[in-house]
Scaffold this motif. Structure first.
Motif, short mmCIF file in Angstrom:
data_model
loop_
_atom_site.label_atom_id
_atom_site.label_comp_id
_atom_site.label_asym_id
_atom_site.label_seq_id
_atom_site.Cartn_x
_atom_site.Cartn_y
_atom_site.Cartn_z
N GLU A 161 0.83 -1.21 0.00
CA GLU A 161 0.00 0.00 0.00
C GLU A 161 0.87 1.26 0.00
OE1 GLU A 161 -2.38 -0.51 3.44
OE2 GLU A 161 -3.84 -1.84 2.47
N ALA A 162 1.96 1.24 0.78
CA ALA A 162 2.86 2.40 0.82
C ALA A 162 3.52 2.62 -0.54
CB ALA A 162 3.92 2.19 1.90
N PHE A 163 3.91 1.52 -1.19
CA PHE A 163 4.54 1.64 -2.52
C PHE A 163 3.58 2.28 -3.52
CE2 PHE A 163 5.22 -0.16 -6.75
CZ PHE A 163 6.52 0.26 -7.01
N VAL A 164 2.33 1.82 -3.50
CA VAL A 164 1.34 2.37 -4.44
C VAL A 164 1.09 3.84 -4.16
CG1 VAL A 164 -1.06 2.23 -5.18
CG2 VAL A 164 0.25 0.13 -4.82
N LEU A 165 0.97 4.22 -2.90
CA LEU A 165 0.72 5.62 -2.55
C LEU A 165 1.89 6.51 -2.95
CD1 LEU A 165 -0.96 5.22 0.97
CD2 LEU A 165 -2.06 5.89 -1.18
N VAL A 166 3.12 6.04 -2.69
CA VAL A 166 4.30 6.82 -3.07
C VAL A 166 4.37 6.99 -4.58
CG1 VAL A 166 6.83 6.81 -3.14
CG2 VAL A 166 5.62 6.22 -1.02
N PHE A 167 4.06 5.92 -5.30
CA PHE A 167 4.08 5.99 -6.78
C PHE A 167 3.07 7.02 -7.29
CE2 PHE A 167 2.45 4.67 -10.89
CZ PHE A 167 3.62 4.52 -11.62
N ILE A 168 1.87 7.02 -6.69
CA ILE A 168 0.84 7.96 -7.13
C ILE A 168 1.25 9.40 -6.84
CG2 ILE A 168 -1.53 8.71 -6.73
CD1 ILE A 168 -2.27 5.79 -6.23
N VAL A 169 1.80 9.64 -5.64
CA VAL A 169 2.21 11.00 -5.26
C VAL A 169 3.32 11.50 -6.18
CG1 VAL A 169 3.28 12.38 -3.46
CG2 VAL A 169 1.47 10.76 -2.87
N VAL A 170 4.32 10.65 -6.43
CA VAL A 170 5.43 11.06 -7.31
C VAL A 170 4.94 11.33 -8.72
CG1 VAL A 170 7.61 10.29 -8.34
CG2 VAL A 170 7.14 9.85 -5.91
N TYR A 171 4.04 10.50 -9.20
CA TYR A 171 3.52 10.70 -10.56
C TYR A 171 2.74 12.01 -10.68
CZ TYR A 171 0.85 9.98 -14.82
OH TYR A 171 0.28 10.14 -16.06
N ILE A 172 1.98 12.34 -9.61
CA ILE A 172 1.21 13.59 -9.63
C ILE A 172 2.14 14.79 -9.73
CG2 ILE A 172 -0.29 15.07 -8.25
CD1 ILE A 172 -1.66 12.54 -7.23
N PHE A 173 3.26 14.74 -9.01
CA PHE A 173 4.19 15.87 -9.02
C PHE A 173 5.00 15.93 -10.32
CE2 PHE A 173 3.42 15.97 -4.47
CZ PHE A 173 3.43 17.34 -4.21
N LEU A 174 5.43 14.80 -10.84
CA LEU A 174 6.29 14.79 -12.04
C LEU A 174 5.49 14.82 -13.34
CD1 LEU A 174 9.02 12.20 -10.94
CD2 LEU A 174 9.10 14.69 -10.80
N GLN A 175 4.29 14.30 -13.30
CA GLN A 175 3.44 14.26 -14.49
C GLN A 175 4.11 13.52 -15.65
OE1 GLN A 175 0.23 15.43 -14.73
NE2 GLN A 175 0.41 15.86 -12.54
N ASP A 176 4.97 12.55 -15.29
CA ASP A 176 5.65 11.79 -16.34
C ASP A 176 5.88 10.37 -15.83
OD1 ASP A 176 7.24 11.76 -18.97
OD2 ASP A 176 8.70 11.00 -17.49
#
Length: 228
Positions: free
Chosen positions: A208-223
């Motif tokens: 769950e932590a991995f998925v949340l971190v991935f989503i947060v990073v993707y939102i900021f980088l948009q790539d």
């Protein structure tokens, strides 16, 4: 505490006293020999001679429980009688044999409480019911409504709990094959259940932590490539 298991009879042919005695003599020694086991014991009590006094009958003979206790202390003793003719100028030497403490219910029933005016002897069986029962009746064990006895197994410090539990379960399976007909073993608590459940929760939390971190990073980088 590693494991808790119960012994019971599916058809109720064995009472709690028998199950407790069987577990202490046959099961516990086998479990204690398993590597990694620190201790194992039965949640029960030992056999005991129960004397159930009859107050109405005792009142007729003007007796109190102290009178019964005194009779037990006088007639149920462990003694060394000795010998006859050991130190004298006797032709023969005799060894006195004494049975010792009473063991059977019918032996306790014959204890003399007092002599009556008509010359008869008032015995224990006249004022009480004597039976072989439990030392205490403070608790009762049952499994699915059947009389049972519970046993607790403790771990030896520094040993592998998972491996020890596995060995205990193997030993119980082997013991089950030689038990009296109708007698069963039910494992009610296993420390491995808590251990495996904890490991499952840890893995779940990491995912769950991995998925949340991935989503947060993707939102900021948009790539997606940069996120990966």
């Amino acid at each position: 505490m590693l494991l808790v298991f119960s012994v019971y009879a599916e058809d109720d042919r064995y009472d709690s006293e028998f199950l407790e005695n069987y577990a202490k003599i046959n099961l516990i020694p086998e479990v204690q020999r398993v590597p990694g086991v620190g201790d194992a014991n039965v949640l029960g009590t030992d056999y005991s001679m129960r004397i159930w006094l009859k107050p109405d009958v005792m009142a007729q003979y003007k007796l109190t429980p102290m009178d019964v206790t005194a009779a037990l202390a006088e007639q149920n003793v462990e003694a060394a009688p000795g010998q006859f003719g050991e130190l004298g100028n006797q032709t023969y030497q005799y060894t006195i044999r004494y049975k010792g403490r009473l063991q059977e219910a019918h032996e306790f029933e014959q204890i003399v409480i007092k002599s009556l005016p008509n010359g008869e002897l008032l015995r224990m069986k006249d004022i009480a019911d004597v039976e072989l029962g439990r030392l205490t009746y403070n608790f009762i064990n049952s499994v699915n409504g059947h009389p049972a006895v519970s046993c607790i197994v403790y771990q030896m410090p520094g040993t592998n709990a998972t491996q020890t539990i596995s060995e205990i379960e193997k030993q119980l399976e082997e013991t089950q094959k030689t038990m009296p007909p109708g007698m069963k073993i039910d494992v009610s608590m296993n420390a491995n259940d808590f251990l495996f459940a904890s490991i499952h929760e840890v893995i779940k939390t990491l995912l769950e932590a991995f998925v949340l971190v991935f989503i947060v990073v993707y939102i900021f980088l948009q790539d997606m490539r940069s996120t990966l």
